[in-house]
Design a protein around this motif. Sequence first.
Motif, PDB file in Angstrom:
ATOM      1  N   LEU A 140     -10.624 -18.746 -41.223  1.00 54.13           N
ATOM      2  CA  LEU A 140     -10.668 -19.694 -40.107  1.00 54.13           C
ATOM      3  C   LEU A 140     -11.699 -20.795 -40.354  1.00 54.13           C
ATOM      4  CD1 LEU A 140      -9.868 -20.242 -36.967  1.00 54.13           C
ATOM      5  CD2 LEU A 140     -12.154 -19.334 -36.624  1.00 54.13           C
ATOM      6  N   VAL A 141     -12.904 -20.415 -40.751  1.00 59.32           N
ATOM      7  CA  VAL A 141     -13.981 -21.390 -40.959  1.00 59.32           C
ATOM      8  C   VAL A 141     -13.627 -22.331 -42.112  1.00 59.32           C
ATOM      9  CG1 VAL A 141     -16.424 -21.688 -41.544  1.00 59.32           C
ATOM     10  CG2 VAL A 141     -15.734 -19.890 -39.934  1.00 59.32           C
TER      11      VAL A 141
ATOM     12  N   GLU B 280     -11.077 -24.874 -40.870  1.00 59.97           N
ATOM     13  CA  GLU B 280     -11.670 -25.894 -39.993  1.00 59.97           C
ATOM     14  C   GLU B 280     -12.528 -26.880 -40.790  1.00 59.97           C
ATOM     15  OE1 GLU B 280     -13.269 -25.457 -36.193  1.00 59.97           O
ATOM     16  OE2 GLU B 280     -11.956 -23.782 -35.652  1.00 59.97           O
TER      17      GLU B 280
ATOM     18  N   TYR C  83     -19.677 -18.405 -35.481  1.00 53.69           N
ATOM     19  CA  TYR C  83     -18.648 -19.430 -35.247  1.00 53.69           C
ATOM     20  C   TYR C  83     -17.278 -18.795 -35.455  1.00 53.69           C
ATOM     21  CZ  TYR C  83     -16.054 -23.737 -35.400  1.00 53.69           C
ATOM     22  OH  TYR C  83     -15.159 -24.735 -35.108  1.00 53.69           O
ATOM     23  N   PRO C  84     -16.318 -19.041 -34.637  1.00 52.35           N
ATOM     24  CA  PRO C  84     -16.159 -20.048 -33.592  1.00 52.35           C
ATOM     25  C   PRO C  84     -16.528 -19.580 -32.183  1.00 52.35           C
ATOM     26  CG  PRO C  84     -14.032 -19.075 -34.030  1.00 52.35           C
ATOM     27  CD  PRO C  84     -15.029 -18.404 -34.946  1.00 52.35           C
TER      28      PRO C  84
ATOM     29  N   TRP D 156     -18.867 -25.105 -24.886  1.00 55.57           N
ATOM     30  CA  TRP D 156     -18.029 -24.647 -26.000  1.00 55.57           C
ATOM     31  C   TRP D 156     -17.159 -23.474 -25.582  1.00 55.57           C
ATOM     32  CZ3 TRP D 156     -17.248 -26.661 -30.745  1.00 55.57           C
ATOM     33  CH2 TRP D 156     -16.612 -25.842 -31.700  1.00 55.57           C
TER      34      TRP D 156
ATOM     35  N   MET E 161     -14.296 -20.933 -27.368  1.00 55.70           N
ATOM     36  CA  MET E 161     -13.567 -20.502 -28.553  1.00 55.70           C
ATOM     37  C   MET E 161     -12.069 -20.662 -28.312  1.00 55.70           C
ATOM     38  SD  MET E 161     -13.869 -16.836 -30.387  1.00 55.70           S
ATOM     39  CE  MET E 161     -12.444 -16.148 -31.173  1.00 55.70           C
TER      40      MET E 161
ATOM     41  N   GLU F 142     -10.501 -23.409 -27.910  1.00 54.25           N
ATOM     42  CA  GLU F 142     -10.247 -24.739 -27.356  1.00 54.25           C
ATOM     43  C   GLU F 142     -11.048 -25.811 -28.087  1.00 54.25           C
ATOM     44  OE1 GLU F 142     -10.737 -24.949 -23.113  1.00 54.25           O
ATOM     45  OE2 GLU F 142      -9.831 -22.975 -22.836  1.00 54.25           O
ATOM     46  N   CYS F 143     -12.152 -25.433 -28.671  1.00 55.93           N
ATOM     47  CA  CYS F 143     -13.052 -26.380 -29.330  1.00 55.93           C
ATOM     48  C   CYS F 143     -13.044 -26.126 -30.837  1.00 55.93           C
ATOM     49  CB  CYS F 143     -14.469 -26.221 -28.788  1.00 55.93           C
ATOM     50  SG  CYS F 143     -14.593 -26.482 -26.997  1.00 55.93           S
ATOM     51  N   ASP F 144     -13.237 -27.193 -31.617  1.00 62.80           N
ATOM     52  CA  ASP F 144     -13.274 -27.048 -33.070  1.00 62.80           C
ATOM     53  C   ASP F 144     -14.156 -28.132 -33.689  1.00 62.80           C
ATOM     54  OD1 ASP F 144     -11.671 -29.441 -33.476  1.00 62.80           O
ATOM     55  OD2 ASP F 144      -9.928 -28.231 -32.933  1.00 62.80           O
ATOM     56  N   LEU F 145     -14.343 -28.056 -35.020  1.00 62.40           N
ATOM     57  CA  LEU F 145     -15.248 -28.971 -35.714  1.00 62.40           C
ATOM     58  C   LEU F 145     -14.791 -30.427 -35.643  1.00 62.40           C
ATOM     59  CD1 LEU F 145     -16.122 -26.883 -38.910  1.00 62.40           C
ATOM     60  CD2 LEU F 145     -17.497 -27.187 -36.832  1.00 62.40           C
TER      61      LEU F 145
ATOM     62  N   SER G  32     -12.997 -31.875 -33.373  1.00 64.77           N
ATOM     63  CA  SER G  32     -13.212 -32.367 -32.008  1.00 64.77           C
ATOM     64  C   SER G  32     -14.685 -32.687 -31.763  1.00 64.77           C
ATOM     65  CB  SER G  32     -12.732 -31.349 -30.980  1.00 64.77           C
ATOM     66  OG  SER G  32     -11.340 -31.160 -31.119  1.00 64.77           O
TER      67      SER G  32
END
Length: 191
Positions: A20-21, A24, A80-81, A117, A119, A121-124, A126
């Motif tokens: 995932l990381v 992103e 993260y996330p 924040w 998890m 819904e938010c990402d790097l 954004s």
Amino acid sequence: MPYDEHSIRKMLPKTYLCKLVAHEIYFAVSHFNNLVPMMDKYVYNDGTTKDLMSLTGTIPVMIEDKTYNIPICLWIEESYPQTAPICYVTPTREMIVLSGKYISSNGEVLLPYLEEWKMGECDLVSVLQVMVAMFGDFPPVCMQPHPEHEQAPRWLHFHRQAEVLSKTDGSLYLHLTREDGLPFQEHDTNC
């Protein structure tokens, strides 16, 4: 150097959600190609250090119809996330941080997006987009004023051309023109 998800995943310790990381980070550097992923030591406020993944470089910000490359660093913790990245403006030597509503005096970015924040819904990407928009309205850095040049000797401040001429009797005199280009008259002075 272009990054792919596989090379980014190899940088990440197993304590991260690597797939995932890496995805992103790859997505972020694809959109903001002046950012570089790297593992580095992060120093927490209490003085402890930890090796964390970071995205370091510049993001393009439009301020008063001009694009400026604002230096930033996003620190991505192992949690993260579930937790937001820790974001900083990282001024160069020629810059100073403009602390205010969204930037602390040490350059930490304090956006509502990070504080709220969520998890999933938010990402790097954004976060970076919100920073670009917010920095356009509230610039986080400015150029340092140049220190005044060392005081030059008085004679260097005198820009008028002087000529040494000789009189018919052989004596020398200094011919100096005024700022308006005319010669000085007797008893004429600029003091």
